[in-house]
Each structure stands twice: as C-alpha cells, then as structure tokens.
Write an enzyme that holds these catalytic residues in place. Structure first.
Site: not given
Ligand code: AMP
Length: 281
Positions: A30, A35, A37, A176, A186
């Site tokens: 999104m 880091e 992502h 991470v 985010s």
């Molecule tokens: P989001 O943009 O929050 O929808 O996340 C996009 C992808 O990044 C999803 O598969 C999340 O699970 C992954 N993600 C978000 N935060 C982390 C993190 N801290 N460590 C690893 N993957 C993450």
C-alpha cells in the site's frame, strides 16, 4: 523502471515478459515504503527475473471510521526507492481500473477471515483477498511475496491460492524490526515520540510469552497472560486483543502442541499496531 498505471498495460507487459520465458515476481504494497517492504523486494529480486511492486491503498479493506483517508501516501518517494532497488515495474493502478463501476464480485475466505484481525475489522479480509486476486490477475506473477508481519493475511492468501487453484507461489518473509524491536509499519510515522517508546512494549510482550514457554509454561491462557501483562503495564497502549491460535485453522490453541501463532493488536493513541510471533514448543 517503468511506472504502469493501467491494468491493460500491465497485462500486456506481463504477457510479453512471460513470452520470453522470464519469471515474474510481485510484491503487493500500500506504499509509504519502508525497510520491511524493501526486504521483500530484495528477496524477490533473487527469486524472479522481472520484479513488479504494486502500490495501491485499497479502499475496500478499510472499515468505516478507519484510516483510509489518513493512510500515508508518497508515490514519488516510493518510485525512487523502487528504482534504487532495480525494480522493473512500479504498478500503481487507478482505482477505477481495479473497481470498475458496478463491480460486485468479492472473495471471501470463510472462517479464517473472521478470526483475530477479522473479528476486530469486519470485512477487512474480504477486501484484502479480493484486491490481491485482482492484482494477481493484472500482473500474472509466478511468485508473490507477503510479510509475516501480517501473519493472518499470509495464511489466508495461501488458502485462497490453494482453494481457487491459482497458478502462483505465495512466499512469506520475516518481519523487519526497528532498533527498539518495533515491527516496521507505514503507520509508525503517525506515532508521537511517547507512543513510539510505548510501542516497544509490543515486541517485549512477545518475548515475555516466549520466555514463559522456555521456562516450562504450557498453558495457553498463561502464555497469553504473560504477553498481556507487559502490554497492560504500558499506560499509553490499549490492548485490542492478545490471542494464541493454531497457525493453520486460526482457532484458539487448546494446548501448546503444534505450531502456534501469538498475535497482538494494540492502539497507541489513534494508531493501531499489530505484531506476532510463531511458537513451536
Ligand atoms: P502494506 O503496505 O502494509 O500493505 O504491506 C505490504 C507487504 O509488506 C505485506 O505483505 C506486509 O506483510 C509486508 N510488510 C509490512 N511491514 C513489514 C515488516 N515490518 N517486515 C516485513 N514485511 C512487512
């Protein structure tokens, strides 16, 4: 790096890449990339020949009163970060392409979608499963990567891929964390300095539960209590839930035998944070 905004051009690009026998990898996000992502993207560069990162803040996974409007957005910065990692395509589709007027088809992963996050956020996973299926159809990847940070999402999407006979490999990659142990998100940019300090109790709570198990605790309620006590000691946090479930069914764990997911959701001010750890005794 190409920035692709339309579904029809994404499909055409993928058709050409596939015709050359190249392996396409998708990292759906999104945006407001951090880091966490980037770790997914770096790993995807090793698993695929052509890497697509999608950025789309999906309205249908936000409930009424949630933070859809306030969700951080910064496409130019996201594009710079992706370019620096040699991403092939940044796919930032228009909302009208993903939700055409009159669209009325939804994906419901029954059972799994009503537990944990789904219990607190009704309809959330119907939105997630639907948008991920649409992104998979637009990009046609061989492999797609998701983070363990959203453990329930990853479990549910793997089930969707299996149940709907999708021709894609779903990989789940580690969480991470920042130096204070807080899982990158985010939404963290919205935490005040005090809230950020308080949020460090979340990883500490997960470690407390693991420590209880290491010292012999085998009663799920007591393991939950060990984590909850750490969270409740932090006055700036409000616990939404602390749950210990079976990683396959997401049903409450009756024992500590088998793979268990300890999952927590808390509010720090108006910001909702989630975290988890997988426990195998
Ligand atoms: P989001 O943009 O929050 O929808 O996340 C996009 C992808 O990044 C999803 O598969 C999340 O699970 C992954 N993600 C978000 N935060 C982390 C993190 N801290 N460590 C690893 N993957 C993450």
């Amino acid at each position: 790096m190409d920035i692709v905004r339309r579904v029809h051009s994404m499909k055409e690009t993928s058709r050409q890449v596939r015709a050359k026998g190249r392996r396409i990898g998708l990292v759906p996000t999104m945006g407001a990339l951090h880091e966490g992502h980037l770790s997914l993207i770096r790993r995807m560069k090793e698993m695929a020949d052509f890497v697509v990162v999608s950025v789309f803040v999906n309205p249908s996974q936000f409930g009424p009163g949630e933070d859809f409007e306030a969700y951080p957005r910064d496409l130019p910065r996201d594009a710079d970060l992706c370019a620096s990692l040699a991403v092939d395509v940044l796919f930032a589709p228009e909302e009208g392409d993903l939700y055409a007027e009159g669209a009325c088809t939804w994906v419901e992963v029954e059972g799994l979608s009503s537990r944990l996050e789904g219990a607190s956020r009704p309809g959330h996973f119907r939105g997630v499963a639907t948008i991920v299926l649409k992104l998979l159809n637009a990009v046609q990847p061989h492999v797609a990567a998701f983070g363990q940070k959203d453990a329930q999402q990853a479990i549910l999407l793997q089930r969707m891929a299996r149940d709907l006979l999708l021709d894609v490999e779903i990989v789940v990659l580690p969480i991470v964390r920042g130096e204070d142990g807080v899982a990158l998100s985010s939404r963290n940019v919205r935490l005040s300095a005090e809230e950020r300090r308080a949020a460090a109790a979340i990883p500490r709570a997960l470690r407390a539960a693991e420590a209880a198990i290491e010292t012999g605790e085998r009663e799920p309620a007591k393991v939950i209590e060990a984590a909850r006590a750490v969270l409740e000691a932090e006055s700036l946090l409000r616990v939404d839930y602390v749950d210990l479930v079976d990683t396959e069914t997401l049903q409450p764990a009756a024992s500590m035998e088998g793979e268990r997911l300890l999952s927590v959701a808390v509010f720090a001010g108006r910001t909702r944070l989630i975290d988890n750890t997988v426990i195998t005794v």
